[in-house]
Design an enzyme around this catalytic site. Structure first.
Site, PDB file in Angstrom:
ATOM      1  N   THR A   1       0.831  -1.207   0.000  1.00 53.48           N
ATOM      2  CA  THR A   1       0.000   0.000   0.000  1.00 53.48           C
ATOM      3  C   THR A   1       0.862   1.251   0.000  1.00 53.48           C
ATOM      4  OG1 THR A   1      -1.940  -1.018   1.025  1.00 53.48           O
ATOM      5  CG2 THR A   1      -1.679   1.348   1.328  1.00 53.48           C
TER       6      THR A   1
ATOM      7  N   ASN B   1      -6.526  -9.682  -6.028  1.00 56.72           N
ATOM      8  CA  ASN B   1      -6.635 -10.167  -4.657  1.00 56.72           C
ATOM      9  C   ASN B   1      -7.963 -10.868  -4.363  1.00 56.72           C
ATOM     10  OD1 ASN B   1      -7.356  -7.263  -5.015  1.00 56.72           O
ATOM     11  ND2 ASN B   1      -8.187  -7.494  -2.955  1.00 56.72           N
TER      12      ASN B   1
ATOM     13  N   GLN C   1      -0.149  -9.955  -4.367  1.00 53.42           N
ATOM     14  CA  GLN C   1      -0.798 -11.264  -4.288  1.00 53.42           C
ATOM     15  C   GLN C   1      -0.064 -12.341  -5.079  1.00 53.42           C
ATOM     16  OE1 GLN C   1      -2.990 -12.388  -2.327  1.00 53.42           O
ATOM     17  NE2 GLN C   1      -3.837 -10.507  -1.474  1.00 53.42           N
TER      18      GLN C   1
ATOM     19  N   SER D   1       4.357  -7.108  -0.707  1.00 55.65           N
ATOM     20  CA  SER D   1       4.119  -7.143   0.740  1.00 55.65           C
ATOM     21  C   SER D   1       4.618  -8.460   1.297  1.00 55.65           C
ATOM     22  CB  SER D   1       2.628  -7.000   1.054  1.00 55.65           C
ATOM     23  OG  SER D   1       2.224  -5.654   1.085  1.00 55.65           O
TER      24      SER D   1
ATOM     25  N   HIS E   1       3.944 -10.067   4.115  1.00 54.06           N
ATOM     26  CA  HIS E   1       3.026 -10.965   4.830  1.00 54.06           C
ATOM     27  C   HIS E   1       2.139 -11.775   3.904  1.00 54.06           C
ATOM     28  CE1 HIS E   1      -0.923  -8.663   4.685  1.00 54.06           C
ATOM     29  NE2 HIS E   1      -0.080  -7.772   4.210  1.00 54.06           N
TER      30      HIS E   1
ATOM     31  N   THR F   1      14.123   5.558  10.081  1.00 55.61           N
ATOM     32  CA  THR F   1      15.046   4.483  10.423  1.00 55.61           C
ATOM     33  C   THR F   1      14.472   3.132  10.013  1.00 55.61           C
ATOM     34  OG1 THR F   1      15.865   5.749  12.308  1.00 55.61           O
ATOM     35  CG2 THR F   1      16.306   3.378  12.308  1.00 55.61           C
TER      36      THR F   1
ATOM     37  N   CYS G   1     -13.951  -5.093   3.080  1.00 52.52           N
ATOM     38  CA  CYS G   1     -13.261  -3.808   3.055  1.00 52.52           C
ATOM     39  C   CYS G   1     -12.434  -3.649   4.318  1.00 52.52           C
ATOM     40  CB  CYS G   1     -14.253  -2.658   2.900  1.00 52.52           C
ATOM     41  SG  CYS G   1     -15.393  -2.508   4.286  1.00 52.52           S
TER      42      CYS G   1
END
Length: 378
Positions: free
Chosen positions: A82, A154, A182, A202, A204, A240, A328
Site C-alpha cells: 500500500t 486479490n 498477491q 508485501s 506478509h 530508520t 473492506c
C-alpha cells in the site's frame, strides 16, 4: 494472560488476507530483534545493520527475476505494498494514470478523489481489455503517463498478461507499474521478462512479517518521496529502517524462491480438488475467473442462494476462516468493485466468498471445509 481471539479457528483459508509467518523467518528476525541496529550509524553495529539490509535487497532481486541486472533496479523498503503503491502514484500526480477496473483499493480509491485517473475496462473473466487500454493511451494528451495493473487480483486470483500490457504501455511512452503483492511467492514474478518499470510487494503475503514490503523501480527513473526525513533508502523512504522486519522479508523471499514450484503445485492441486467437488455437488455455484489463468491458491465462490455475510458467520462458528470477496478495511462486507467490473449481478456480488489457500494448507483442511460447507448448504 487473556487468550487471543480467533484461536478456535482450526481451518485457516484466508491467505490472501495474510499468511502465517514462516518459522524460519521468525528465527531470522529473532536473531536481530534485541540488537541496537540503525543502518545510518557508522560504528560496527550500524555497518552490520547496513549489511543485513543490503543482503535482503539481493534476495528480493532473486525472487523478482532481476538478480543478474541488480544495478538497473532500486529496491526501496516500505511498510508494505500500500505504501509502495502510494509512492509511485504520487510521482504521477502531474500526469495521467491508467488503472484497471479491478485494482486493489490502495490504487482504486485514488480514482475516486483524483481527476487524473483513467479506468481501463475488463471482460467477464476479469481480464484487462487491451484494446480499451490502447485506445485510451492513444487519446491521452499528457506527456507523463503511468499504467498500473496488478499482476494477480486479490479477490479472484485472475492473472494479468503484463508482458502484453507493458508492450502497449511503452509503445505509447507510458511507464508501467504492477502491484505484485498477491502474486509474489505464489507464481513466478520476473520484472525483466514482464518489462516492468515499477512493482510493489508485501512480505506478509508470502510468509514474511506484517509491516514489511518494497517498491522496486528501474534506477533510470528518479522518484520523489511522499514524506521527508533523514534521507534513508536513497532519500525515497525516510525513517530508520526496521532491520528485523527487513531481514525477515529477505528470508521469506529466499524461502519462497526455493520452494516456489513445490508451493505452486501443492496449492493448485488442493484448489482444483476444492473447486471440482464444489461444482459437482452444487451446479449453481460460479467460480469467478475460472475460464482464465488464475493464482493457484484462490477460489472466489459465488452462490446466489446465500449471502456472503450469512455464510461467513456460519463458517466462522464452525472454525473456518475465509473472507468475502468484497471485504473492506473495516471488516464489513461491501459491494465489490471487482465483481461489478466483471458484470456480476448484485445477488452474485453479495454472495461471493473468497477461499484462499497457502503453503501450510493441508488436504485435511480442504476435506473439512467441503464437509462443513456441504452441511451448511443442505
Amino acid at each position: 494472560m487473556t487468550p487471543l481471539l480467533g484461536l478456535n479457528q482450526t481451518i485457516y483459508l484466508d491467505h490472501n488476507a495474510t499468511t502465517p509467518l514462516c518459522p524460519a523467518v521468525k528465527s531470522k528476525m529473532d536473531e536481530y530483534a534485541l540488537l541496537p541496529l540503525n543502518p545510518s550509524s557508522i560504528h560496527s553495529n550500524g555497518r552490520a545493520a547496513k549489511s543485513i539490509i543490503e543482503n535482503a535487497r539481493k534476495l528480493i532481486a532473486k525472487l523478482m527475476g532481476f538478480e543478474s541486472n541488480f544495478r538497473n533496479y532500486q529496491v526501496t523498503f516500505t511498510s508494505g505494498a500500500t505504501e509502495a503503491n502510494n509512492i509511485i502514484l504520487a510521482n504521477y500526480r502531474d500526469g495521467e494514470i491508467f488503472i484497471s477496473a479491478t485494482e486493489h483499493l490502495s490504487i482504486w480509491a485514488h480514482s475516486k478523489v483524483a481527476s487524473n485517473f483513467t479506468v481501463i475496462q475488463v471482460d467477464k473473466d476479469g481480464v484487462l481489455d487491451l484494446e480499451d487500454l490502447q485506445q485510451k493511451l492513444a487519446s491521452s494528451t499528457k506527456q507523463k503517463k503511468l499504467v498500473s495493473v496488478m499482476l494477480a487480483n486479490n479477490e479472484t486470483g485472475v492473472i494479468s498478461f503484463l508482458q502484453e500490457i507493458a508492450k502497449i504501455s511503452h509503445e505509447h511512452d507510458a511507464q508501467i507499474h504492477s502491484d505484485c503483492a498477491q502474486a509474489t511467492g505464489k507464481i513466478p514474478v520476473d520484472m525483466i521478462v514482464m518489462d516492468l518499470d515499477f512493482a510493489s510487494i508485501s512480505g506478509h503475503k508470502f510468509g514474511g512479517p506484517v509491516g514489511s514490503g518494497a517498491l522496486v523501480s528501474k534506477t533510470s527513473f528518479h522518484l520523489q518521496p511522499i514524506f521527508i526525513g533523514g534521507g534513508q533508502e536513497r532519500s525515497l523512504r525516510s525513517g530508520t529502517e526496521n532491520v528485523p522486519a527487513i531481514a525477515g522479508l529477505g528470508e521469506a523471499a529466499l524461502i519462497a524462491f526455493d520452494e516456489l514450484d513445490k508451493r505452486n503445485d501443492k496449492m493448485k492441486k488442493l484448489r482444483d480438488k476444492l473447486e471440482s467437488k464444489l461444482l459437482n455437488k452444487f451446479p449453481d455455484i460460479i467460480i469467478a475467473g475460472i475460464n482464465t489463468e488464475r493464482l493457484p491458491n484462490t477460489s472466489l465462490i459465488i452462490n446466489p442462494k446465500v449471502t456472503a455475510q450469512i455464510m461467513l458467520i456460519a463458517l466462522d462458528l464452525k472454525g473456518v476462516a475465509v473472507s468475502s470477496g468484497s471485504a473492506c478495511s473495516s471488516g464489513k462486507v461491501g459491494k465489490s468493485h471487482v465483481l461489478s467490473a466483471m458484470g456480476c449481478s448484485d445477488d452474485e456480488i453479495k454472495s461471493a466468498i473468497r477461499v484462499s489457500l497457502g503453503y501450510t494448507t493441508s488436504d485435511k483442511d480442504i476435506n473439512d471445509f467441503l464437509e462443513i460447507y456441504s452441511e451448511l448448504n443442505r
